[in-house]
Write an enzyme that holds these catalytic residues in place. Structure first.
Site, PDB file in Angstrom:
ATOM      1  CB  THR A  76      -0.951   0.002   1.217  1.00 14.50           C
ATOM      2  OG1 THR A  76      -1.931  -1.020   1.010  1.00 14.50           O
ATOM      3  CG2 THR A  76      -1.661   1.335   1.372  1.00 14.50           C
ATOM      4  CG  ASN A 155      -6.550  -7.969  -5.000  1.00 10.34           C
ATOM      5  OD1 ASN A 155      -6.514  -7.471  -6.127  1.00 10.34           O
ATOM      6  ND2 ASN A 155      -7.363  -7.554  -4.061  1.00 10.34           N
ATOM      7  CD  GLN A 183      -2.436 -11.158  -3.882  1.00 13.95           C
ATOM      8  OE1 GLN A 183      -2.171 -12.363  -3.831  1.00 13.95           O
ATOM      9  NE2 GLN A 183      -3.108 -10.554  -2.920  1.00 13.95           N
ATOM     10  CB  SER A 203       3.059  -7.084  -0.396  1.00 17.52           C
ATOM     11  OG  SER A 203       2.587  -7.539   0.851  1.00 17.52           O
ATOM     12  N   GLY A 204       5.457  -7.960   1.658  1.00 16.59           N
ATOM     13  CA  GLY A 204       6.050  -9.069   2.399  1.00 16.59           C
ATOM     14  C   GLY A 204       5.054 -10.154   2.741  1.00 16.59           C
ATOM     15  CB  THR A 243      15.138   3.767  11.925  1.00 16.29           C
ATOM     16  OG1 THR A 243      15.725   5.000  12.339  1.00 16.29           O
ATOM     17  CG2 THR A 243      16.087   2.624  12.227  1.00 16.29           C
ATOM     18  CB  CYS A 329     -23.389  -9.705   1.649  1.00 11.79           C
ATOM     19  SG  CYS A 329     -24.349  -9.174   0.238  1.00 11.79           S
TER      20      CYS A 329
END
Lengths: 405, 129
Positions: A76, A155, A183, A203-204, A243, A329
């Protein structure tokens, strides 16, 4: 078959940390506690070395130079930094962004933010298989187009976009190409040079590293410049101050390292599982549809619509299987997924969708068990479904005048 | 979201699942909701010559709360006359099943379904008189 408890089938939401990854990380929570940015003593050097080895591992899996990798808190942040950073830096020369309607919310929201700052944004539609049309991309390009952002692997529906072709088009028009590969890492071969990728988000926690870490690849030749979003000590070549957490960076690095060696083998196993479940379900249940391209997809993702069975009730019936609902939903919105809508999946079918995700720790036994449970529950709920009954009687449900509420 | 024991029981062992002959003069059918909204309820009642509901059946496409709401209301209407059945309020269903706020519409749908079934029965029998 023996009843299994709580089986995880939601590898697109997140993955558990691989024990090998955790093992590499542990010393950085203990004896190696130096600040990796401390340049004048061995404590700092030791932490820095861990970070730099990790950077090499991340770079290697996408064929980049380690100097082109900066660590972030996750995909993100990387997506925000790529889009906003490039736009802020070059915005006075070019102000047009091209992305796609099915992108992750963090890309769409970043674009919306930029639209509010005067940028023009084109949202490409997708075909019914979830892939973009390259001719539409070409047609959308203007001399003001600054950047194209298209994700590698989706995703929700697992489809693989034609990155190499998109990259070729972008390079020929001197447009930056950013891709969200959260992904895609470890799922498909990635090569930033061959694919002409200028920025890539990583992404990790989607690849068996911890949550809270990610990376952004930023091309050096030809150079891509970005304005930083966080002001501070100028770490990560001035592009991302703060850091670093050596433990998290080491985790991400080791996760990439494992995939560099094991991707092919893992994909083979996952393909076997995917075929097993898909065939098992289709054999016993008619009217089950796979959402997204059947060919251009990663094997760990099955997004299925079980016609005439509402998705949330199905999830309740298979409560020992942790899957994700295609319809939203469970949230307050009651709206089915915007991604399935974009594919042209009718709303009534979107309400019957589930995403089943396989991963590194899925076992054959679990896949068999889950297939049986899903088939059994779909059959039970169809016996309860007035729509199934009508379909069996030959009533065309789309011709009925429903009172929408 | 944690569901109540009552709700889970009606979902796992729904009562009165099935269909009755919708052409029969004794049967009233209510079909409410829409597939595009994610729930459709079909509720049928069989009324005897004393005006009492002697049987009720349902089929529901919808979430667990919708299935449980329709199962519960078929239990409740059995043995009631049409006026009593017509006066069942959605809030009674919602309270009994402890529906979470986002699922209140399921109980409203069940109330609509029984009202529609009663209307259908009355319409059929008015014509025939």
């Amino acid at each position: 078959m023996k009843k299994l408890k709580n089986i995880y089938f939601d590898y697109q939401a997140t993955t558990p940390v691989d024990p090998r990854v955790l093992k590499k990380m542990m010393p950085y929570f203990g004896e190696i506690y130096g600040n990796p940015h401390s340049r004048n003593h061995s404590f700092g050097w030791e932490a820095e070395e861990g970070v730099e080895v990790a950077r090499e591992h991340v770079a290697k899996i996408i064929n980049a130079n380690p100097k082109e990798i900066i660590f972030t808190s996750g995909a993100t942040e990387s997506n925000n930094l790529a889009l906003k950073g490039v736009s802020e830096f070059y915005g006075d020369k070019k102000n047009h962004i091209i992305t796609c309607v099915t992108e992750h919310k963090c890309v769409l929201e970043s674009c919306r933010h930029l639209a509010g700052k005067g940028f023009e944004v084109t949202y490409l539609p997708v075909r019914s298989d979830g892939l973009i049309n390259l001719d539409e991309l070409k047609k959308s390009i203007t001399d003001k187009t600054l950047i194209v952002s298209i994700m590698g692997v989706h995703n929700e529906i697992g489809v693989i976009q034609p990155l190499e072709e998109i990259g070729k088009i972008c390079r020929s028009k001197d447009i930056f190409f950013h891709t969200d590969c959260a992904q895609a890492i470890g799922k498909i071969p990635l090569d930033v040079d061959k694919m002409n990728i200028d920025l890539m988000s990583i992404s990790g926690h989607k690849i068996y590293a911890p949550k809270g870490v990610g990376a952004l690849y930023i091309r050096r030749k030809p150079r891509v410049r970005i304005s930083s979003m966080i002001s501070g000590g100028g770490q990560e070549r001035g592009m991302r101050s703060g850091t670093l957490s050596p433990a998290l960076c080491v985790g991400l690095g080791e996760a990439c390292n494992i995939y560099s060696n094991e991707m092919e083998k893992e994909n083979k196993t996952l393909t076997k599982y995917k075929d097993m479940m898909l065939e098992g379900i289709r054999k016993s249940c008619p009217d089950v549809y796979l959402n997204g391209s059947e060919l251009m997809r990663v094997p760990g993702n099955l997004n299925l619509s079980f016609a005439y069975v509402e998705g949330e009730s199905l999830m309740m019936g298979i409560k020992d299987l942790a899957v994700s609902s295609g319809s939203a939903c469970t949230s307050a919105s009651l709206e089915p997924s915007y991604v399935l809508k974009a594919l042209g999946v009718e709303e009534e079918l979107a309400h019957t969708s589930l995403r089943i995700g396989f991963g590194r720790f899925t076992t054959e036994n679990e896949v068999k068990y889950a297939t049986d449970v899903i088939v059994k529950e779909v059959k039970r709920l169809r016996e309860l479904s007035p729509l199934w009954e009508m379909a069996q009687e030959g009533v065309d449900i789309s011709k009925i005048k429903w009172a929408h509420h | 979201m944690a569901y109540s024991k009552e709700l889970l029981d009606h979902y796992e062992n729904p009562k009165n699942v099935g269909s009755m002959d919708k052409e029969s003069e004794q049967v009233g059918t209510g079909l409410v909701g829409a597939p595009a909204c994610g729930d459709v309820m079909k509720l049928q009642i069989k009324v005897n010559n004393k005006g009492v509901i002697e049987d009720a059946k349902f089929k529901t496409f919808g979430c667990g709360s919708a299935i449980a709401s329709s199962s519960l209301i078929t239990e409740w209407v059995k043995g009631k006359n049409l006026d009593e059945a017509h006066s069942i309020k959605n809030t009674e269903i919602a309270n009994h099943l402890a529906l979470p706020p986002v699922k209140i519409h399921c109980s409203i749908l069940a109330e609509d379904a029984i009202k529609a079934a009663i209307d259908d029965y009355k319409k059929k029998n008015r014509k025939n008189r």
